[in-house]
Each structure stands twice: as structure tokens, then as C-alpha cells.
Design an enzyme around this catalytic site. Structure first.
Site, PDB file in Angstrom:
ATOM      1  N   ASN A 160      47.139  61.765  29.551  1.00 44.95           N
ATOM      2  CA  ASN A 160      48.213  61.046  30.233  1.00 44.95           C
ATOM      3  C   ASN A 160      49.342  60.836  29.239  1.00 44.95           C
ATOM      4  OD1 ASN A 160      47.118  60.218  33.012  1.00 44.95           O
ATOM      5  ND2 ASN A 160      45.448  59.740  31.581  1.00 44.95           N
ATOM      6  N   GLU A 161      50.258  61.794  29.262  1.00 43.56           N
ATOM      7  CA  GLU A 161      51.360  61.779  28.307  1.00 43.56           C
ATOM      8  C   GLU A 161      52.359  60.682  28.686  1.00 43.56           C
ATOM      9  OE1 GLU A 161      51.196  63.332  25.696  1.00 43.56           O
ATOM     10  OE2 GLU A 161      50.635  65.442  25.880  1.00 43.56           O
ATOM     11  N   PRO A 162      53.278  60.354  27.772  1.00 43.40           N
ATOM     12  CA  PRO A 162      54.314  59.373  28.097  1.00 43.40           C
ATOM     13  C   PRO A 162      54.962  59.702  29.436  1.00 43.40           C
ATOM     14  CG  PRO A 162      54.480  59.989  25.797  1.00 43.40           C
ATOM     15  CD  PRO A 162      53.396  60.838  26.383  1.00 43.40           C
TER      16      PRO A 162
END
Ligand code: GLP
Length: 633
Positions: A160-162
Site C-alpha cells: 500500500n504505497e503512499p
């Protein structure tokens, strides 16, 4: 309601700090084992959420040990992994499927049918359904009891990237550039790293009944501080865990080093004012107020939570001068000691005038990243310098580089080896590991780069050693096992040189990293010399080759560099051709290694200047390692 403690004023999530990762994982593993056994006693299953990356490796080793030695059974465990790269087969050496088998599943009794990992090899049009099915299966199993997490440098959990929302669910995501760069070594080159991944969402993770986020090593310190102490934001998905009622951050001292409780302990309690802490707080105050040390006044101390210090050790001017002198005494242009000079307040001894110096570099390039200018000075001052590369660094060579070199050889007429290498590269594609022959070929590339680099520092080839430690040659990233033969090789080298000075790094690195493993080899080897007369006269200096420099109050030797030395340093690092980025232009955050290293040294010089000391172009810095077991001074 009780008054919040100082710590609670800053930390927004329960955080436990352990002396090292092994102690931390013992506690987490114990709690998991108890929970599994409790369910077994009730005849029920236990749902465990698992993570990949270097971070959980020590935890998995401990769980495997408990299975082998304490009879912990996983027969009632159902596991759900967080994520998988999209577009790679499970047999790929870097797939999370394979990682989980190698690190855990192959060594415990979890039934095959109870293992769940998102599929990376499904067709794109089927991903959505596969993700939904994954969510449904978690729900059908009663939800996740305990979820293990690591944290990426971008603050991601799972993948879950930025930008990932707090309610996101299992889905296909695009990987961040920084995440792909971090994985580039594993995949032998950035362009082999998948662009997409399938990951549980933040919302899926938040649904777990209990969450442990683990983090080790200094490289995680900044992101941990932000996740623990700053308000939750989408740009740092791990910060959403603050809203979970049963989530814990489990840290080692290095990854917790930026937390207010460690960095500014006087803000959270009433610490004992040791000289070190006084130096830390006074330098901090000076930098915070933008006032040189010698201009601080009592009021500055009083208004910034340091009234006790100034009452105990003040008045301000005396305290300022004391700290100023301490910092001043760290500066030396003579990293091997200045002969014929009074060395009472110098970081190094004057004698012997000509020292035997051993620089230990875990991988080629660590040395010059941290200390190219210092190395050049040591050589120029006539010390007997040996640089030992502990591992070959072959795993860090992208395939394109091997291809380039083999092409060159072919053209020059050395066709036998070159054609073998080219054929192997062609056949291998992005899906298999390098053969021993290819690894050797890649290690030759790194040797040549290292020689060219050290030549820039004035070192001749005869001063360079390549130890090719077996733990690295036999291993892969995250699977290194240090053995007696490693320690024996290191001991032989140290015994042969009997150095007056050793420069080494890795004591605060992630425990599975090459740097940390190399440091443990050094630590084990050096112990056997503790009663030798030469060792009593040996100074061990720690350097930092990773992105983060020592904090200014920790520095014990600061070696200033002239503008020309800075240029030469950049040149020395530049010689490590295989380590250059594959992209022609990078943005400010992801600049090339030589730019980052020089920037870091310039940053240190700026801090010295701000404290009111002389203004230098750049500074390389070191901390002395205490001979007290395991502790750095
Ligand atoms: C990858 C994984 C994450 C992991 C992160 C950090 O991005 N998908 O789950 O937390 O890497 O990895 P490491 O533990 O190696 O620092």
C-alpha cells in the site's frame, strides 16, 4: 484519568523498543505461539497474516526454532500473506511465494491447503476477481487474528504505497519508484522489478484483530518516527495504524533512534544529564534556534525544556564553551593521528606515527561512500592502509553490466568465457538465479571497479584484499548465514595485519543485510584478540555508508574535506559503474550514489558551521566503537 506520560504526548501508537531485533522477535514469537496453542486447546484454528522482506526473517527463524525445539505445531494455522508481485510466477526466485517457502513454510507443519498468498501470475482481466476472492476467503476463515507487518521506506505496509486510502481492500497497485529501486538489487537490475503488485488493502489490514509492525535498522528510523508521532496521512499509509485499537510497533534501538523519547529524552522525562546527553541537547538547542553554541543564553535553555540542565551544569556560557570545545576537538585533518603534536584533545593518537590501518568494507563501495577523502588522507600521511572487501558484491550487479563486459571481451577476442556468459544471460532471463560462474564473472566486475575507485584515493592494488566471505558466496539476500569459516577468514586477516586502526560499518544495519552480517563476522573475529597486546592499542572507528549520517552529537572524529577532495570523492564513487542508476536523470530524492554521499558530507559541514565552528566544504565523520562487547561508545 491519569496524566499522559511525556512519551505518550508524542507517540500515537503503542511502541516497544528492544535492544536488538532478536530480543524483539522472541517476544512476538512467544505471543504468537501462545495464541496458536490456546486455539489448539479449544480445537480451533488460528489465522495468521504474514509479511515478506528482510524484516520478518528473524521472526520466521524463531518460529521455525520453536517448531523444531519446542514442538510448536502450525497444524491449526491458516495463513494469509500480504502481497505478491504481479506478473511473476511463484517459482521466480524473488516471488513472495518462494520467499515464504524458503523462510517459513518448508520448515514447519502448516498444511499446504491452509497457506494463502495473493496470486501474481493471474491474467490481468482476472485480477479483480482474484482479489475479491482473497478478501472473501479471509472473511470465511473468520478474519485475521494476528497480522505481521514490515514497513517500506515510503511508509508503505504490504504494497500500500503512499496515496492508499485507509479503507482500501485487496487490489492491484502500481509500485512506487523508491520501492522498485529498493527491490532492484534483488531482481538484478531495476528494469527486472515488476511494476505492479497485488496487495491486501489498508482496510484489510485494519480489520485484523491484532497487528505487529516490525522495523529494524537505522534506515527505517525516519519513517518510523513519522508513522508513530505524526498525524495519520495518506502519504504514509503505516500511520493509519494509529487508528487501530490493538496495533503495536516493535522496534530495535536503531529504528527507534529518531523517536522523541530517544532523540530528545529531556522532552519526555527527567533524564540523568550525562556529558553525552548534555552535548546532544545543547547542540540540538543551538541548531533549533539557529544560534551558534557560544551565543546561547540562559533564557534559551529555560524556554526550551532545558532549565534543569542549565541549573545543574550552567550558567549557559560555561556550558556552551564546554560543548563547543568538545565539538571542536572532534575535528581533525589527521585521521591517523598527527605525529609530533599534543594529542590530548585529538580523536587519534599521535603515535605510532605510521599506523597499520585496516578498512573493512562489507561490499565494494561502502568504503568510498563514507570515507574516500579520509582514505586519501591516510594514504597521503604515509600510513599502511589495507582495504578489505568482505564480500564480492556480485549479487548487486545488474545483468546489463555483465552483458556489457562480456560483449567487450568478445570484441577483444576473448571469446570462450564471454560467449558462455552471454549465453547464460540470454537463457537465464529475469527468472532464474545466477549460476556460480555468472556470479564469479560479476564479482570480477566489482573487483575492477573497486580497484579503479581506490586508485583515485591513492591506493595501489597490493593494498586491496578481496575476502569473498563464504556466507555471501553461498547465500542470497535475506538468506545469509554467517558461519565459522567467515569468522576464521576475518580473524586471519586481522591477525596478519595487527592493525592500529580499524574502520568498519554495519553495527546498526538491518540484521539480515550484508552490512549487518559482515559486522557480526567482524565482532566475532575481534573478540578472540581481546587479550592481545596489539589489540589494546587498536582504535575501532565506525563509519556509515547507508543514507543516514551520525547525529552531530555522536561524532567523535570529523575529517574536513576541501572542495577538491569532494570532487575526488565523487570520482572515486563514480568508478563503481555497476552501481550507477540505470536511468539518465533522477529527481532530487533519488540522486546518484556519489551525489548523495557528497551531499551528506556537505550537510555535516553545514551543521558544524551553524554550531559556530569553522566553515568547511564537507566533513566525513566517525564514531569510536567501544571494546565493551556489542556496544558502540
Ligand atoms: C516490500 C514488502 C513489504 C515490506 C517492505 C520492506 O515492499 N511488500 O511488506 O514491509 O518491502 O521490506 P524490508 O523488510 O526488506 O525492509
Amino acid at each position: 484519568m491519569s496524566e499522559p506520560s511525556g512519551q505518550e504526548l508524542y507517540e500515537r501508537i503503542p511502541t516497544k523498543v528492544f535492544e536488538d531485533a532478536s530480543l524483539a522477535v522472541c517476544e512476538v514469537a512467544k505471543e504468537i505461539a501462545e495464541a496458536i496453542r490456546a486455539r489448539q486447546a479449544e480445537g480451533k484454528s488460528f489465522v495468521l497474516g504474514l509479511a515478506t522482506g528482510s524484516t520478518p526473517v528473524p521472526l520466521y527463524r524463531e518460529l521455525v526454532r520453536m517448531h523444531r525445539e519446542e514442538g510448536l505445531s502450525f497444524a491449526n494455522v491458516t495463513s494469509f500473506n500480504l502481497d505478491e508481485y504481479f506478473g511473476i510466477e511463484s517459482r521466480h526466485p524473488e516471488s513472495y511465494h518462494r520467499f515464504m517457502r524458503e523462510q517459513l513454510f518448508d520448515h514447519i507443519d502448516i498444511p499446504e491447503a491452509q497457506i494463502n498468498i495473493p496470486q501474481g501470475a493471474v491474467a490481468r482481466e482476472e485480477v479483480f476477481e482474484a482479489c475479491q476472492a482473497y478478501e472473501e476467503k479471509i472473511e470465511a476463515c473468520g478474519g485475521i487474528d494476528v497480522q505481521i507487518l514490515g514497513i517500506g521506506r515510503t511508509g508503505h505496509i504490504g504494497f500500500n504505497e503512499p496515496g492508499s486510502g485507509p479503507h482500501s481492500r485487496t487490489r492491484l497497485v502500481t509500485l512506487d519508484r523508491l520501492t522498485r529501486l529498493d527491490a532492484a538489487r534483488d531482481f538484478q537490475g531495476e528494469h527486472n522489478v515488476p511494476r505492479y503488485a497485488v496487495t491486501m488493502g489498508v482496510g484489510t489490514i485494519m480489520d485484523a484483530r491484532k497487528v505487529y509492525l516490525l522495523a529494524w535498522g537505522r534506515s527505517k528510523a525516519e519513517v518510523i518516527k513519522a508513522a508513530v508521532e505524526d498525524a495519520p496521512v495518506e502519504s504514509l499509509p503505516a500511520s493509519f495504524l494509529q487508528a487501530h485499537s490493538n496495533a503495536y510497533f516493535i522496534l530495535d534501538t536503531a529504528s527507534a533512534s529518531e523517536l522523541t523519547r530517544n532523540k530528545y529524552p529531556w522532552l519526555v522525562g527527567f533524564p540523568a544529564w550525562t556529558p553525552e546527553l548534555a552535548r546532544e541537547s545543547v547542540t540540538h538547542l543551538s541548531l533549533k534556534l539557529g544560534k551558534p553554541l557560544l551565543k546561547l543564553v540562559d533564557k534559551d535553555y529555560q524556554e526550551n525544556g532545558l532549565s534543569e540542565l542549565v541549573t545543574e551544569q550552567g550558567p549557559a556560557y560555561g556550558l556552551n564553551i564546554r560543548v563547543f570545545n568538545e565539538v571542536q576537538h572532534t575535528i581533525t585533518g589527521w585521521p591517523g593521528g598527527k605525529p609530533d603534536a599534543d594529542d590530548t584533545y585529538r580523536p587519534e593518537r599521535a603515535l605510532p606515527a605510521r599506523k597499520r590501518v585496516l578498512v573493512l568494507s562489507p561490499e565494494p563501495q561502502d568504503d568510498v561512500l563514507a570515507m574516500a577523502a579520509t582514505l586519501s588522507r591516510l594514504v597521503a600521511h604515509g600510513h599502511e592502509v589495507t582495504v578489505a572487501y568482505l564480500t564480492s558484491g556480485s549479487l548487486g550487479v545488474p545483468d546489463e553490466e555483465a552483458n556489457w563486459a562480456a560483449d567487450l571481451m568478445l570484441e577483444a577476442g576473448d571469446s570462450a568465457i564471454a560467449s558462455d556468459v552471454l549465453r547464460e544471460l540470454e537463457e537465464k532471463g529475469a527468472f532464474s538465479e545466477d549460476s556460480p560462474r555468472l556470479r564469479t564473472f560479476k564479482s570480477y566486475l566489482r573487483r575492477n571497479e573497486a580497484r579503479a575507485s581506490l586508485e583515485m584515493c591513492g591506493l595501489s592494488k597490493s593494498c586491496i584484499r578481496f575476502l569473498d566471505l563464504p556466507f555471501y558466496e553461498k547465500g542470497r539476500y535475506r538468506r545469509f548465514e554467517v558461519g565459522e569459516e567467515d569468522v576464521a577468514a576475518m580473524s586471519r586477516l586481522i591477525d596478519e595485519i595487527k592493525p592500529h586502526q580499524i574502520f568498519v560499518t554495519g553495527e546498526a544495519a538491518d540484521p539480515s543485510s550484508v552490512q549487518a552480517k559482515s559486522f557480526s563476522v567482524f565482532e566475532n573475529a575481534i573478540r578472540s584478540f581481546s587479550s592481545e597486546p596489539w589489540y589494546k592499542d587498536c582504535y575501532v572507528w565506525l563509519y556509515r555508508s547507508d543514507g543516514r549520517e551520525w547525529d552531530i552529537h555522536q561524532v567523535e572524529m570529523a575529517v574536513p574535506c576541501s572542495p577538491d577532495e569532494v570532487k575526488a570523492k565523487a570520482q572515486a564513487i563514480y568508478q563503481h559503474r555497476s552501481q550507477r542508476s540505470q536511468l539518465p536523470s533522477m529527481n532530487a530524492d533519488q540522486s546518484e550514489a556519489w551525489e548523495q554521499a557528497v551531499e551528506r558530507n556537505r550537510g555535516t559541514a553545514v551543521l558544524y558551521d551553524k554550531l559556530g565552528l569553522a566553515e568547511y566544504e564537507a566533513i566525513e565523520c566517525f564514531v569510536r566503537w567501544s571494546t565493551v562487547e556489542g556496544a558502540s561508545k
